[in-house]
Design a protein around this motif. Structure first.
Motif, PDB file in Angstrom:
ATOM      1  N   UNK A  11       7.202   4.953  -4.188  1.00 55.51           N
ATOM      2  CA  UNK A  11       6.889   5.037  -2.766  1.00 55.51           C
ATOM      3  C   UNK A  11       8.043   5.787  -2.123  1.00 55.51           C
ATOM      4  N   UNK A  12       7.748   6.977  -1.572  1.00 53.10           N
ATOM      5  CA  UNK A  12       8.792   7.833  -1.009  1.00 53.10           C
ATOM      6  C   UNK A  12       8.363   8.435   0.322  1.00 53.10           C
ATOM      7  N   UNK A  13       9.340   8.899   1.076  1.00 54.74           N
ATOM      8  CA  UNK A  13       9.097   9.593   2.347  1.00 54.74           C
ATOM      9  C   UNK A  13       8.775  11.044   2.023  1.00 54.74           C
ATOM     10  N   UNK A  14       7.718  11.567   2.648  1.00 53.00           N
ATOM     11  CA  UNK A  14       7.335  12.966   2.457  1.00 53.00           C
ATOM     12  C   UNK A  14       6.931  13.516   3.821  1.00 53.00           C
ATOM     13  N   UNK A  15       7.812  14.308   4.408  1.00 53.17           N
ATOM     14  CA  UNK A  15       7.557  14.804   5.761  1.00 53.17           C
ATOM     15  C   UNK A  15       7.575  13.645   6.739  1.00 53.17           C
ATOM     16  N   UNK A  16       6.509  13.505   7.517  1.00 54.47           N
ATOM     17  CA  UNK A  16       6.443  12.410   8.485  1.00 54.47           C
ATOM     18  C   UNK A  16       5.616  11.229   7.972  1.00 54.47           C
ATOM     19  N   UNK A  17       5.275  11.229   6.697  1.00 53.80           N
ATOM     20  CA  UNK A  17       4.464  10.157   6.106  1.00 53.80           C
ATOM     21  C   UNK A  17       5.165   9.564   4.892  1.00 53.80           C
ATOM     22  N   UNK A  18       4.690   8.409   4.455  1.00 55.31           N
ATOM     23  CA  UNK A  18       5.140   7.771   3.231  1.00 55.31           C
ATOM     24  C   UNK A  18       4.039   7.925   2.200  1.00 55.31           C
ATOM     25  N   UNK A  19       4.406   8.249   0.956  1.00 56.58           N
ATOM     26  CA  UNK A  19       3.420   8.504  -0.088  1.00 56.58           C
ATOM     27  C   UNK A  19       3.709   7.672  -1.336  1.00 56.58           C
ATOM     28  N   UNK A  20       2.665   7.488  -2.134  1.00 56.20           N
ATOM     29  CA  UNK A  20       2.794   6.867  -3.451  1.00 56.20           C
ATOM     30  C   UNK A  20       2.459   7.922  -4.483  1.00 56.20           C
ATOM     31  N   UNK A  26       1.511  15.597 -10.216  1.00 61.00           N
ATOM     32  CA  UNK A  26       2.061  16.574  -9.285  1.00 61.00           C
ATOM     33  C   UNK A  26       1.820  16.128  -7.845  1.00 61.00           C
ATOM     34  N   UNK A  27       0.638  15.594  -7.580  1.00 60.13           N
ATOM     35  CA  UNK A  27       0.252  15.225  -6.220  1.00 60.13           C
ATOM     36  C   UNK A  27       0.386  13.723  -5.980  1.00 60.13           C
ATOM     37  N   UNK A  28       0.566  13.381  -4.713  1.00 61.01           N
ATOM     38  CA  UNK A  28       0.611  11.973  -4.317  1.00 61.01           C
ATOM     39  C   UNK A  28      -0.777  11.360  -4.463  1.00 61.01           C
ATOM     40  N   UNK A  29      -0.820  10.088  -4.803  1.00 56.07           N
ATOM     41  CA  UNK A  29      -2.091   9.377  -4.942  1.00 56.07           C
ATOM     42  C   UNK A  29      -2.657   8.975  -3.590  1.00 56.07           C
ATOM     43  N   UNK A  33       1.106   6.196   7.299  1.00 55.16           N
ATOM     44  CA  UNK A  33       2.043   6.546   8.372  1.00 55.16           C
ATOM     45  C   UNK A  33       3.309   5.701   8.366  1.00 55.16           C
ATOM     46  N   UNK A  34       3.267   4.496   7.754  1.00 60.86           N
ATOM     47  CA  UNK A  34       4.454   3.633   7.736  1.00 60.86           C
ATOM     48  C   UNK A  34       4.843   3.282   6.302  1.00 60.86           C
ATOM     49  N   UNK A  35       6.113   2.962   6.137  1.00 64.75           N
ATOM     50  CA  UNK A  35       6.613   2.571   4.827  1.00 64.75           C
ATOM     51  C   UNK A  35       5.937   1.284   4.358  1.00 64.75           C
ATOM     52  N   UNK A  36       5.757   0.333   5.266  1.00 69.09           N
ATOM     53  CA  UNK A  36       5.149  -0.947   4.898  1.00 69.09           C
ATOM     54  C   UNK A  36       3.735  -0.765   4.346  1.00 69.09           C
ATOM     55  N   UNK A  37       2.951   0.087   4.977  1.00 66.55           N
ATOM     56  CA  UNK A  37       1.583   0.337   4.506  1.00 66.55           C
ATOM     57  C   UNK A  37       1.582   1.006   3.133  1.00 66.55           C
ATOM     58  N   UNK A  38       2.442   2.009   2.964  1.00 68.74           N
ATOM     59  CA  UNK A  38       2.517   2.710   1.682  1.00 68.74           C
ATOM     60  C   UNK A  38       3.045   1.785   0.593  1.00 68.74           C
ATOM     61  N   UNK A  39       4.024   0.961   0.947  1.00 74.88           N
ATOM     62  CA  UNK A  39       4.602   0.041  -0.029  1.00 74.88           C
ATOM     63  C   UNK A  39       3.560  -0.963  -0.507  1.00 74.88           C
ATOM     64  N   UNK A  58      14.710   6.416   3.201  1.00 68.94           N
ATOM     65  CA  UNK A  58      14.507   7.725   3.835  1.00 68.94           C
ATOM     66  C   UNK A  58      15.320   8.831   3.174  1.00 68.94           C
ATOM     67  N   UNK A  59      16.434   8.475   2.535  1.00 65.90           N
ATOM     68  CA  UNK A  59      17.287   9.457   1.857  1.00 65.90           C
ATOM     69  C   UNK A  59      16.855   9.683   0.410  1.00 65.90           C
ATOM     70  N   UNK A  60      15.705   9.126   0.033  1.00 65.01           N
ATOM     71  CA  UNK A  60      15.115   9.251  -1.298  1.00 65.01           C
ATOM     72  C   UNK A  60      15.911   8.527  -2.387  1.00 65.01           C
ATOM     73  N   UNK A  61      16.744   7.569  -1.995  1.00 67.45           N
ATOM     74  CA  UNK A  61      17.448   6.744  -2.975  1.00 67.45           C
ATOM     75  C   UNK A  61      16.594   5.503  -3.235  1.00 67.45           C
ATOM     76  N   UNK A  62      16.591   5.032  -4.472  1.00 73.88           N
ATOM     77  CA  UNK A  62      15.824   3.836  -4.810  1.00 73.88           C
ATOM     78  C   UNK A  62      16.510   2.636  -4.163  1.00 73.88           C
TER      79      UNK A  62
END
Length: 79
Positions: A11-20, A26-29, A33-39, A58-62
């Motif tokens: 689960x990572x930040x990508x632009x203004x959205x959070x993705x899994x 290659x592509x996000x599944x 819009x929020x980290x909680x929802x994506x998580x 947000x800094x892409x660190x685990x």
């Protein structure tokens, strides 16, 4: 029955959205819009697949890591 990818879930930040994203894909599944929802969606994906779920900040660190099912987690083994 649909065959699921076996890679761990990130689960990572990508632009203004959070993705899994499944490792190896290659592509996000999915995205949210929020980290909680994506998580929450990432956790469900990891449980369904029996893999690890990595949550990045947000800094892409685990910042968090969970293993599913719990029986695979070495910290839960007796001994």
């Amino acid at each position: 029955m649909r065959k699921l990818a076996k890679g761990d879930i990130h689960t990572t930040k990508h632009g203004d959205r959070w993705v899994n994203k499944v490792e190896g894909n290659v592509r996000a599944s999915n995205s949210a819009p929020t980290k909680a929802e994506a998580q929450a969606a990432g956790r469900e994906m990891a449980i369904e697949r029996g893999v690890e779920h990595f949550i990045h900040n947000k800094n892409n660190e685990i910042s968090e890591r969970n293993t599913y099912p719990r029986s695979r987690d070495p910290r839960s083994s007796k001994g």
